[in-house]
Motif scaffolding. Structure first.
Motif, PDB file in Angstrom:
ATOM      1  N   THR A  47       0.812  -1.222   0.000  1.00  0.00           N
ATOM      2  CA  THR A  47       0.000   0.000   0.000  1.00  0.00           C
ATOM      3  C   THR A  47       0.843   1.268   0.000  1.00  0.00           C
ATOM      4  N   LYS A  48       2.067   1.168   0.492  1.00  0.00           N
ATOM      5  CA  LYS A  48       2.979   2.312   0.641  1.00  0.00           C
ATOM      6  C   LYS A  48       2.401   3.386   1.570  1.00  0.00           C
ATOM      7  N   SER A  49       1.492   2.964   2.473  1.00  0.00           N
ATOM      8  CA  SER A  49       0.860   3.919   3.370  1.00  0.00           C
ATOM      9  C   SER A  49       0.250   3.203   4.567  1.00  0.00           C
ATOM     10  N   TYR A  50       0.676   3.607   5.766  1.00  0.00           N
ATOM     11  CA  TYR A  50       0.025   3.083   6.968  1.00  0.00           C
ATOM     12  C   TYR A  50      -1.355   3.720   7.129  1.00  0.00           C
ATOM     13  N   GLU A  51      -1.490   4.945   6.675  1.00  0.00           N
ATOM     14  CA  GLU A  51      -2.775   5.620   6.770  1.00  0.00           C
ATOM     15  C   GLU A  51      -3.848   4.869   5.983  1.00  0.00           C
ATOM     16  N   ALA A  52      -3.466   4.287   4.846  1.00  0.00           N
ATOM     17  CA  ALA A  52      -4.418   3.520   4.031  1.00  0.00           C
ATOM     18  C   ALA A  52      -4.894   2.263   4.760  1.00  0.00           C
ATOM     19  N   LEU A  53      -4.127   1.803   5.727  1.00  0.00           N
ATOM     20  CA  LEU A  53      -4.460   0.611   6.497  1.00  0.00           C
ATOM     21  C   LEU A  53      -5.181   0.954   7.804  1.00  0.00           C
ATOM     22  N   PHE A  54      -5.312   2.225   8.086  1.00  0.00           N
ATOM     23  CA  PHE A  54      -5.831   2.708   9.365  1.00  0.00           C
ATOM     24  C   PHE A  54      -7.336   2.948   9.293  1.00  0.00           C
ATOM     25  N   SER A  55      -8.053   2.429  10.275  1.00  0.00           N
ATOM     26  CA  SER A  55      -9.499   2.630  10.336  1.00  0.00           C
ATOM     27  C   SER A  55      -9.807   3.923  11.095  1.00  0.00           C
ATOM     28  N   SER A  58     -12.497   3.652  14.047  1.00  0.00           N
ATOM     29  CA  SER A  58     -12.236   2.932  15.284  1.00  0.00           C
ATOM     30  C   SER A  58     -12.807   3.688  16.486  1.00  0.00           C
ATOM     31  N   THR A  59     -13.461   2.953  17.371  1.00  0.00           N
ATOM     32  CA  THR A  59     -13.999   3.565  18.590  1.00  0.00           C
ATOM     33  C   THR A  59     -12.874   4.044  19.505  1.00  0.00           C
ATOM     34  N   GLN A  60     -11.685   3.527  19.300  1.00  0.00           N
ATOM     35  CA  GLN A  60     -10.539   3.923  20.117  1.00  0.00           C
ATOM     36  C   GLN A  60     -10.101   5.367  19.846  1.00  0.00           C
ATOM     37  N   ILE A  61     -10.440   5.902  18.695  1.00  0.00           N
ATOM     38  CA  ILE A  61     -10.063   7.291  18.371  1.00  0.00           C
ATOM     39  C   ILE A  61     -10.703   8.243  19.370  1.00  0.00           C
ATOM     40  N   LYS A  62     -11.985   8.095  19.566  1.00  0.00           N
ATOM     41  CA  LYS A  62     -12.695   8.951  20.525  1.00  0.00           C
ATOM     42  C   LYS A  62     -12.296   8.611  21.959  1.00  0.00           C
ATOM     43  N   ALA A  63     -12.187   7.328  22.266  1.00  0.00           N
ATOM     44  CA  ALA A  63     -11.832   6.895  23.616  1.00  0.00           C
ATOM     45  C   ALA A  63     -10.466   7.427  24.056  1.00  0.00           C
ATOM     46  N   ARG A  64      -9.550   7.532  23.104  1.00  0.00           N
ATOM     47  CA  ARG A  64      -8.195   8.017  23.411  1.00  0.00           C
ATOM     48  C   ARG A  64      -8.015   9.496  23.082  1.00  0.00           C
ATOM     49  N   ASN A  65      -9.086  10.131  22.606  1.00  0.00           N
ATOM     50  CA  ASN A  65      -9.045  11.552  22.252  1.00  0.00           C
ATOM     51  C   ASN A  65      -7.932  11.837  21.234  1.00  0.00           C
ATOM     52  N   ILE A  66      -7.917  11.073  20.151  1.00  0.00           N
ATOM     53  CA  ILE A  66      -6.884  11.183  19.113  1.00  0.00           C
ATOM     54  C   ILE A  66      -7.345  12.147  18.026  1.00  0.00           C
ATOM     55  N   ASP A  67      -6.466  13.076  17.664  1.00  0.00           N
ATOM     56  CA  ASP A  67      -6.710  13.966  16.530  1.00  0.00           C
ATOM     57  C   ASP A  67      -6.087  13.314  15.299  1.00  0.00           C
ATOM     58  N   VAL A  68      -6.917  12.646  14.502  1.00  0.00           N
ATOM     59  CA  VAL A  68      -6.439  11.884  13.348  1.00  0.00           C
ATOM     60  C   VAL A  68      -5.685  12.776  12.361  1.00  0.00           C
ATOM     61  N   ASN A  69      -6.115  14.027  12.217  1.00  0.00           N
ATOM     62  CA  ASN A  69      -5.472  14.941  11.262  1.00  0.00           C
ATOM     63  C   ASN A  69      -4.035  15.284  11.635  1.00  0.00           C
ATOM     64  N   SER A  70      -3.668  15.095  12.889  1.00  0.00           N
ATOM     65  CA  SER A  70      -2.304  15.417  13.312  1.00  0.00           C
ATOM     66  C   SER A  70      -1.371  14.211  13.260  1.00  0.00           C
ATOM     67  N   LEU A  71      -1.893  13.049  12.917  1.00  0.00           N
ATOM     68  CA  LEU A  71      -1.076  11.834  12.909  1.00  0.00           C
ATOM     69  C   LEU A  71      -0.150  11.765  11.701  1.00  0.00           C
ATOM     70  N   LYS A  72       1.028  11.226  11.927  1.00  0.00           N
ATOM     71  CA  LYS A  72       2.018  10.979  10.877  1.00  0.00           C
ATOM     72  C   LYS A  72       2.031   9.473  10.574  1.00  0.00           C
TER      73      LYS A  72
END
Length: 117
Positions: A47-55, A58-72
């Motif tokens: 895929t040449k991209s971890y982001e393409a493999l990332f859901s 995921s309910t964990q995004i809200k549970a962990r208060n993750i800002d997906v737009n800031s992820l590398k």
């Protein structure tokens, strides 16, 4: 190598898996048997991209208060390895092809791959 990574409690995954003859595929239920770093690297190689493999559902995004737009890329990789729900699913990994997720375009490509369309 032919592997399917899925979640048995996901109705969408089970519905997609039921469409195909997977008798010669290794089925991996990712909650019981999490993805390894080596397997994730194999997916990344195609895929040449971890982001393409990332859901991003995921309910964990809200549970962990993750800002997906800031992820590398490395953040996506580490999160996928940290918790099974971060892997977009199902993932069909064949020797030369990969099919990730349940988007219509991906499912059509998967049907063509299996010759069911």
């Amino acid at each position: 190598m032919k592997k399917v990574f899925y979640l048995k409690t996901c109705g969408t995954c089970t519905k997609i898996l039921a469409k195909f003859d997977l008798t010669d595929w290794e089925l991996r239920e990712i909650k019981k048997d999490p993805i390894t770093a080596k397997e994730l690297e194999q997916m990344y190689a195609q895929t040449k991209s971890y982001e393409a493999l990332f859901s991003k559902r995921s309910t964990q995004i809200k549970a962990r208060n993750i800002d997906v737009n800031s992820l590398k890329e490395n953040d996506f990789k580490n999160l996928i390895l940290d918790h099974y729900s971060f892997l977009k699913r199902p993932v069909f990994l064949a020797d030369s092809e990969i099919f990730v997720g349940n988007e219509k375009k991906n499912l059509e490509a998967l049907e063509n791959f299996f010759g069911t369309k």
